[in-house]
Write an enzyme that holds these catalytic residues in place. Structure first.
Site, short mmCIF file in Angstrom:
data_model
loop_
_atom_site.label_atom_id
_atom_site.label_comp_id
_atom_site.label_asym_id
_atom_site.label_seq_id
_atom_site.Cartn_x
_atom_site.Cartn_y
_atom_site.Cartn_z
N HIS A 61 7.35 -6.22 -3.42
CA HIS A 61 7.16 -6.01 -1.98
C HIS A 61 7.44 -7.30 -1.21
O HIS A 61 8.09 -7.28 -0.16
CB HIS A 61 5.72 -5.57 -1.70
CG HIS A 61 5.39 -4.19 -2.17
ND1 HIS A 61 6.17 -3.09 -1.88
CD2 HIS A 61 4.35 -3.72 -2.92
CE1 HIS A 61 5.64 -2.00 -2.43
NE2 HIS A 61 4.53 -2.36 -3.06
N HIS B 183 4.32 -6.13 -9.30
CA HIS B 183 4.55 -5.04 -8.34
C HIS B 183 4.54 -5.59 -6.91
O HIS B 183 5.45 -5.33 -6.10
CB HIS B 183 3.47 -3.97 -8.52
CG HIS B 183 3.53 -2.85 -7.52
ND1 HIS B 183 4.10 -1.63 -7.79
CD2 HIS B 183 3.06 -2.78 -6.24
CE1 HIS B 183 4.01 -0.86 -6.74
NE2 HIS B 183 3.37 -1.52 -5.77
N GLU B 184 3.51 -6.38 -6.59
CA GLU B 184 3.39 -6.94 -5.23
C GLU B 184 4.49 -7.96 -4.96
O GLU B 184 4.93 -8.12 -3.82
CB GLU B 184 2.02 -7.59 -5.06
CG GLU B 184 0.85 -6.61 -5.12
CD GLU B 184 0.89 -5.57 -4.02
OE1 GLU B 184 1.42 -5.87 -2.92
OE2 GLU B 184 0.41 -4.44 -4.24
#
Length: 356
Positions: free
Chosen positions: A25, A21-22
């Site tokens: 980003h 998920h990170e």
């Protein structure tokens, strides 16, 4: 399965999901030129680190997630006060629509993980079995559905509970997740030939299954051969089916206060992880995909401490053409943290209650 092995598998599952998920980003931020101080696998003290051209890549002692620190975020700037960030390289310097892409890139990665894993499982199995369509194919004689007036072949268009929550089912997966454990009156809207029929029915407890049932049987599902060409398609189909269930559950929770008994927190996930791992790698990976999708959907909720809430803030600032008052934002975020912590305590109590 021993407690230690189960704990390792549980932490690995959550850490992989959060770190990917990170990573979403990070990739989006770098694409738009945002300066990133650090990308970390794990939390706590640094065990290993490698300094890239700008970003430090770290492995930390506690395998309980991960993070990316970007210039322009309060926690990122505070953690690296001595780093000189080039002009125009902060998150606050880029266009509002670019910020939104950066914020949603993590959620996008959660969806990608789910699709890829489910595609791989279907490819490994070699076949894909459709979820049975929402049709009352056969009615059990003498059952609640039979007494209420159901007929073989009725197409189920809508199911509504007494609290006002409802679902428009496409498959039996939608039906079972919505009515599981429910013993109150259910209102079914059915398509019967050219007419629409509305029937109320009260489920009866079935000792064999240990649940409340009305006595309808699903139609026989179809099977399809899976290969490298179509596996991603079936991964998407599976993902959409699971997503529908999650959205129905969250809708019932936030708008009707229902489905609370279906929520699980870390304790419940820990318990399920051990069960899934004991059933084999495919089941464990399916759980990873399901939780990744769950985290992605949850992050889309318009709460300021989540990605969805940050998108809302960004859209408001774009409309009014100035930053929101920081004290107001902090107050709203603090209130949301209280709500989320309360929800976490509730689901943990739910999990512990189920164990005993």
């Amino acid at each position: 399965m021993s407690f230690i092995i189960n704990l390792i598998l549980f932490l690995l599952l959550l850490t992989v999901i959060i770190c990917i998920h990170e990573l979403g980003h990070l990739a989006a931020a770098k694409f738009f030129g945002v300066y990133c101080f650090e990308y970390s696998f794990g939390m706590g003290p640094v065990l290993l680190k490698k300094q890239g051209k700008e970003t430090q890549y770290s492995i930390r002692a506690l395998p309980i997630g991960g993070f990316v620190s970007m210039a322009g975020e309060a926690d990122g700037d505070e953690a690296y006060p001595d780093v000189k960030v080039p002009e125009g390289r902060r998150l606050t310097d880029i266009a509002w629509w670019k910020k939104i892409i950066v914020m949603l890139a993590g959620v996008a990665m959660n969806f990608v993980i789910c699709i890829v894993i489910l595609a791989g499982i279907n490819l490994y199995n070699g076949t894909y079995v459709d979820y049975p369509k929402a049709v009352a194919d056969k009615i059990t004689e003498g059952s609640a559905a039979d007494m209420a007036g159901f007929e073989d072949g009725d197409i189920i268009l809508k199911i509504e509970k007494e609290d006002g929550s409802s679902v428009l089912p496409k498959t039996y997966m939608d039906i079972s997740s919505f009515v599981y454990g429910y013993s109150g009156v259910e209102t079914y809207t059915l398509q019967r030939g050219d007419e629409t029929v509305v029937i109320e029915v009260t489920p009866e407890y079935d000792e064999a299954s240990g649940s409340y049932m009305i006595g309808i049987t699903a139609p026989q599902p179809e099977s399809h051969a899976v290969n490298l060409v179509n596996c991603l398609y079936y991964g998407v189909v599976d993902t959409v089916a699971i997503m529908r269930v999650m959205v129905t559950t969250l809708t019932g929770l936030f708008f009707h206060g229902s489905n609370l008994d279906q929520l699980s927190g870390p304790v419940g996930i820990f318990e399920v992880t051990g069960q899934a791992a004991s059933m084999g790698l495919a089941t464990y990976l399916f759980l990873l995909a399901e939780i990744s999708l769950n985290i992605g959907i949850f992050n889309l909720l318009p709460l300021p401490v989540l990605d969805g809430g940050q998108v809302i803030f960004t859209l408001i600032e774009a409309l009014i053409r100035r930053p929101l008052n920081q004290k107001l934002k902090l107050a709203i975020m603090s209130a949301c943290w209280v709500i989320l912590i309360g929800l976490m305590l509730f689901v943990t109590w739910n999990d512990i209650s189920r164990l005993f």
